[in-house]
Scaffold this motif. Structure first.
Motif, mmCIF file in Angstrom:
data_model
loop_
_atom_site.group_PDB
_atom_site.id
_atom_site.type_symbol
_atom_site.label_atom_id
_atom_site.label_comp_id
_atom_site.label_asym_id
_atom_site.label_seq_id
_atom_site.Cartn_x
_atom_site.Cartn_y
_atom_site.Cartn_z
ATOM 1 N N VAL A 39 32.366 33.771 28.711
ATOM 2 C CA VAL A 39 32.005 34.940 27.889
ATOM 3 C C VAL A 39 30.530 35.308 28.054
ATOM 4 N N PRO A 40 30.083 35.772 29.237
ATOM 5 C CA PRO A 40 28.662 36.003 29.484
ATOM 6 C C PRO A 40 28.120 37.370 29.034
ATOM 7 N N ASP A 41 29.027 38.327 28.757
ATOM 8 C CA ASP A 41 28.559 39.691 28.489
ATOM 9 C C ASP A 41 27.681 39.750 27.257
ATOM 10 N N GLY A 42 26.524 40.426 27.386
ATOM 11 C CA GLY A 42 25.596 40.578 26.273
ATOM 12 C C GLY A 42 24.542 39.488 26.193
ATOM 13 N N TYR A 43 24.608 38.537 27.100
ATOM 14 C CA TYR A 43 23.683 37.400 27.103
ATOM 15 C C TYR A 43 22.936 37.310 28.430
ATOM 16 N N LEU A 59 18.435 31.125 25.834
ATOM 17 C CA LEU A 59 19.521 32.112 25.829
ATOM 18 C C LEU A 59 19.030 33.333 25.069
ATOM 19 N N THR A 60 19.092 34.505 25.708
ATOM 20 C CA THR A 60 18.628 35.731 25.079
ATOM 21 C C THR A 60 19.773 36.706 24.852
ATOM 22 N N LEU A 61 19.835 37.224 23.634
ATOM 23 C CA LEU A 61 20.737 38.320 23.325
ATOM 24 C C LEU A 61 19.878 39.566 23.385
#
Lengths: 112, 112
Positions: B60-64, B76-78
Motif C-alpha cells: 500500500v505505497p500510494d500517498g507515502y 516515512l513522509t505523508l
C-alpha cells in the motif's frame, strides 16, 4: 482474501486451559514466524520455523510448521493472563525477498 | 540503548498537511520496513528498504514517500495527509540472511 488465514480470530478462555491457534495458506513458505503484540506496543518475535514438520517449544508455547510448509500452529498449555495479546503469524516466500505476509491475527484473552 | 525507536508516538494533523514519521535503529540491520495496522486489515507493508539508498514499494505505497540516506534511519513522509491515512504505523528492521523483523513501538497518527 488474505494469503495467510488465522483461526480463530478471537479466543477468550480461563486461566489454566489449553488452546491452539492455526495459521493456514495454500502457498508454500520458506519460513514462518509467530509474533505476539500487546496493546500499544509493536509485535514481538516469538519464534521462526523453517523446516517442514519442525516443532519448537518456548516454555508453555509449542509451535509446529506443517510438513508441506503451508500451515502452522501455536499451542499454549495452561494459559496464563500474561499470555493475553494478539498473536500474528507471518510467512516468507522465496519470490518475495525479505518481505513477510502477515495473517490477520488471533486475539487471545486469558481470564484469571 | 540498542533497539528501534519511532517518533513521535502520537500525532494529530489536518487533512492536506505534510507529516514525517521517524524511525531509528541501532542494530545496523540491512533491512527496514514501514507497516500500517488497521482493524480488519492487519499489518500491511507500505515500503521497505534493503540498504541505504535502496527502497521499494510494498502492498500500500500510494500517498507515502520514504528515503534512506543512512542505514540507521528510515523516515516515512505523508506528503498530503488524508483521513484514510489515520492508522497506527510501525517501523521494523531486520538483518540480511534471515526473515526476522524487529518492530518499533508504533506511531498513532490521526488525520482530522
Amino acid at each position: 482474501t488474505q494469503l495467510l488465514e488465522q483461526s480463530p480470530q478471537f479466543l477468550s478462555i480461563q486461566e489454566g486451559e489449553n488452546l491452539t491457534v492455526y495459521c493456514n495458506s495454500s502457498s508454500v513458505f520458506s519460513s514462518l514466524q509467530w509474533y505476539r503484540q500487546e496493546p500499544g506496543e509493536g509485535p514481538v518475535l516469538l519464534v521462526t520455523v523453517v523446516t517442514g514438520g519442525e516443532v519448537k517449544k518456548l516454555k508453555r508455547l509449542t509451535f509446529q510448521f506443517g510438513d508441506a510448509r503451508k500451515d502452522s500452529s501455536l499451542h499454549i498449555t495452561a494459559a496464563q493472563p500474561g499470555d493475553t495479546g494478539l498473536y500474528l503469524c507471518a510467512g516468507a516466500r522465496r519470490s518475495a525477498g525479505n518481505m513477510l505476509t502477515f495473517g490477520g491475527g488471533t486475539r487471545l484473552m486469558v481470564k484469571p | 540503548d540498542a533497539g528501534i525507536t519511532q517518533s513521535p508516538r502520537y500525532k494529530i494533523t489536518e487533512t492536506g498537511r505534510q507529516v514525517t514519521l521517524m524511525c531509528h535503529q541501532t542494530w545496523s540491520h540491512s533491512y527496514m520496513f514501514w507497516y500500517r495496522q488497521d482493524l480488519g486489515h492487519g499489518l500491511r507493508l507500505i515500503y521497505y528498504s534493503a540498504a541505504a539508498d535502496i527502497t521499494d514499494k510494498g502492498e500500500v505505497p500510494d500517498g507515502y514517500v520514504v528515503s534512506r540516506s543512512k542505514t540507521e534511519n528510515f523516515p516515512l513522509t505523508l506528503e498530503s495527509a488524508t483521513r484514510s491515512q489515520t492508522s497506527v504505523y510501525f517501523c521494523a528492521s531486520g538483518p540480511s540472511g534471515t526473515h526476522e523483523q524487529y518492530f518499533g513501538p508504533g506511531t498513532r497518527l490521526t488525520v482530522t
